[in-house]
Motif scaffolding. Structure first.
Motif, PDB file in Angstrom:
ATOM      1  N   GLN A  66       7.802 -58.123 -92.627  1.00  0.00           N
ATOM      2  CA  GLN A  66       8.374 -56.956 -93.174  1.00  0.00           C
ATOM      3  C   GLN A  66       8.444 -56.119 -92.009  1.00  0.00           C
ATOM      4  OE1 GLN A  66       5.771 -56.114 -96.507  1.00  0.00           O
ATOM      5  NE2 GLN A  66       7.453 -56.368 -97.888  1.00  0.00           N
ATOM      6  N   ILE A  67       9.147 -55.072 -92.086  1.00  0.00           N
ATOM      7  CA  ILE A  67       9.343 -53.927 -91.090  1.00  0.00           C
ATOM      8  C   ILE A  67       8.241 -52.986 -91.279  1.00  0.00           C
ATOM      9  CG2 ILE A  67      10.650 -51.945 -90.328  1.00  0.00           C
ATOM     10  CD1 ILE A  67      13.170 -53.539 -91.217  1.00  0.00           C
ATOM     11  N   THR A  69       6.096 -49.837 -90.209  1.00  0.00           N
ATOM     12  CA  THR A  69       6.258 -48.285 -89.587  1.00  0.00           C
ATOM     13  C   THR A  69       5.101 -47.870 -89.067  1.00  0.00           C
ATOM     14  OG1 THR A  69       7.900 -48.134 -91.498  1.00  0.00           O
ATOM     15  CG2 THR A  69       6.943 -45.931 -90.532  1.00  0.00           C
ATOM     16  N   TYR A  92       9.547 -48.381 -85.563  1.00  0.00           N
ATOM     17  CA  TYR A  92       9.845 -49.248 -86.747  1.00  0.00           C
ATOM     18  C   TYR A  92      10.056 -50.624 -85.947  1.00  0.00           C
ATOM     19  CZ  TYR A  92      10.937 -45.151 -89.225  1.00  0.00           C
ATOM     20  OH  TYR A  92      10.882 -43.872 -89.955  1.00  0.00           O
ATOM     21  N   PHE A  93       9.257 -51.806 -86.387  1.00  0.00           N
ATOM     22  CA  PHE A  93       9.280 -53.039 -85.726  1.00  0.00           C
ATOM     23  C   PHE A  93       9.080 -54.082 -86.662  1.00  0.00           C
ATOM     24  CE2 PHE A  93       5.033 -52.037 -85.356  1.00  0.00           C
ATOM     25  CZ  PHE A  93       4.314 -53.177 -85.647  1.00  0.00           C
ATOM     26  N   ARG A  94       9.558 -55.282 -86.477  1.00  0.00           N
ATOM     27  CA  ARG A  94       9.134 -56.410 -87.265  1.00  0.00           C
ATOM     28  C   ARG A  94       9.161 -57.775 -86.541  1.00  0.00           C
ATOM     29  NH1 ARG A  94      13.693 -59.384 -88.545  1.00  0.00           N
ATOM     30  NH2 ARG A  94      15.599 -58.629 -87.659  1.00  0.00           N
ATOM     31  N   GLN A 157      10.314 -57.610 -82.653  1.00  0.00           N
ATOM     32  CA  GLN A 157      11.567 -56.834 -82.376  1.00  0.00           C
ATOM     33  C   GLN A 157      11.534 -55.451 -82.901  1.00  0.00           C
ATOM     34  OE1 GLN A 157      15.022 -58.559 -84.413  1.00  0.00           O
ATOM     35  NE2 GLN A 157      16.445 -57.009 -83.340  1.00  0.00           N
ATOM     36  N   ASP A 159      13.081 -52.162 -83.965  1.00  0.00           N
ATOM     37  CA  ASP A 159      14.252 -51.897 -84.593  1.00  0.00           C
ATOM     38  C   ASP A 159      14.677 -50.298 -84.361  1.00  0.00           C
ATOM     39  OD1 ASP A 159      14.554 -54.234 -85.796  1.00  0.00           O
ATOM     40  OD2 ASP A 159      13.719 -53.876 -88.001  1.00  0.00           O
TER      41      ASP A 159
END
Length: 314
Positions: A66-67, A69, A92-94, A157, A159
């Protein structure tokens, strides 16, 4: 004999159930399973659903896809124009590759957090105060690029990165408030001056129009009187044209003046009485004439024994 077989079958069934219970794993939809067999990465990442592993041999690690925060703690720095500020952000990353996230870095969340703090300090030192306050989109993109470069090798990654708040010193806030107030006042004065210019042009056109039609001035005067009378006032103001006052001034005869006429010669003051003359005294020697008389009196001719007399005044 039959009882022994039944007991053996029951024991085998219990052992199978225990094995299945120890080997069965369930991977949720938002997770991926990474299997390590004797410490080595085994095969591909397990997809969501039911999966089996070898008990006491394999280890299954679930990675959340999941993303995430992550708030970045407020960082204090000095901008390029020498202003001390405190800036905080959010990242925000995942995880896009579960195996790389587990193998490449010890704790990818902690690594992303430290990289975000370092990049935020760097972006503060490279930016001006005006950019931090008004041009945040460009700074967010630059911060995202700075984080995304090392995060790709970790299977993570980035976001989005957003700068949340910029805290300024109180002195800087007061200075900015005075600057904004001065700018507002300048614009208000410009607007007022523009309005006065337009009003003066319209009044000039109205004056020319009334000069061509004198009755328009009287109509305008009556409209003004009606507007004033509509207020239910006990006092009525009637404007009098300046031309009427000048006409009355010219028609009024001049009154005789009893005071001194300006510009006339004034009477001479009375002469003081002459002082009494002292009794005459015999001079011991004749006093010499004053220098003015000596310069103005004619000189007597000097007789030249060698020739005729010469008149010095000639």
């Amino acid at each position: 004999m039959i009882e022994d077989i039944l007991l053996a079958a029951a024991g085998a069934g219990v052992a199978a159930l225990a094995y299945v219970g120890a080997a069965a794993r369930v991977v949720k939809q938002y997770e991926r399973g990474v299997v390590f067999r004797f410490g080595r990465l085994r095969g591909e990442v397990r997809p969501p659903g039911f999966t089996m592993i070898l008990p006491a041999v394999d280890r299954l690690h679930k990675v959340n896809m999941q993303i995430v925060t992550m708030p970045v703690p407020a960082q204090e720095g000095i901008t390029r124009d020498n202003v001390t500020v405190r800036v905080d952000a959010v990242v925000y990353f995942r995880v896009v590759d579960a195996a790389e996230a587990l193998v490449r870095v010890e704790d990818y969340k902690f690594a992303v957090s430290q990289m975000a703090q370092t990049s935020l300090r760097s972006i503060i030192g490279k930016s001006d105060l005006d950019d931090l306050l008004s041009n945040r989109e460009k700074l967010n993109q630059g911060l995202e690029l700075m984080l995304d470069s090392p995060a790709i090798g970790w299977g993570v990654q980035i976001d989005r990165v957003e700068i949340k708040d910029v805290s300024l010193p109180e002195t800087m806030k007061r200075s900015m408030a005075r600057q904004a107030e001065a700018d507002r006042e300048r614009r208000a004065r410009l607007i007022n001056a523009d309005a006065e210019l337009q009003a003066s042009k319209k009044l000039t056109e109205a004056a020319h129009q009334m000069a061509d039609a004198p009755a328009a001035l009287q109509l305008r005067l009556l409209q003004t009187v009606m507007a004033v009378a509509a207020e239910k006032n006990s006092t009525l103001v009637l404007p009098i044209p300046v031309e009427l006052l000048r006409f009355l001034e010219r028609a009024t005869p001049e009154a005789p003046r009893t005071g001194p006429v300006p510009g006339a010669p004034s009477a001479a003051p009375p002469e003081p009485p002459a002082p009494e003359e002292p009794p005459p005294q015999e001079p011991l020697s004749p006093a010499p004439p004053p220098p003015e008389q000596l310069s103005s009196a004619p000189l007597s001719p000097v007789e030249d024994l060698t020739g005729p007399s010469v008149d010095p005044s000639s």
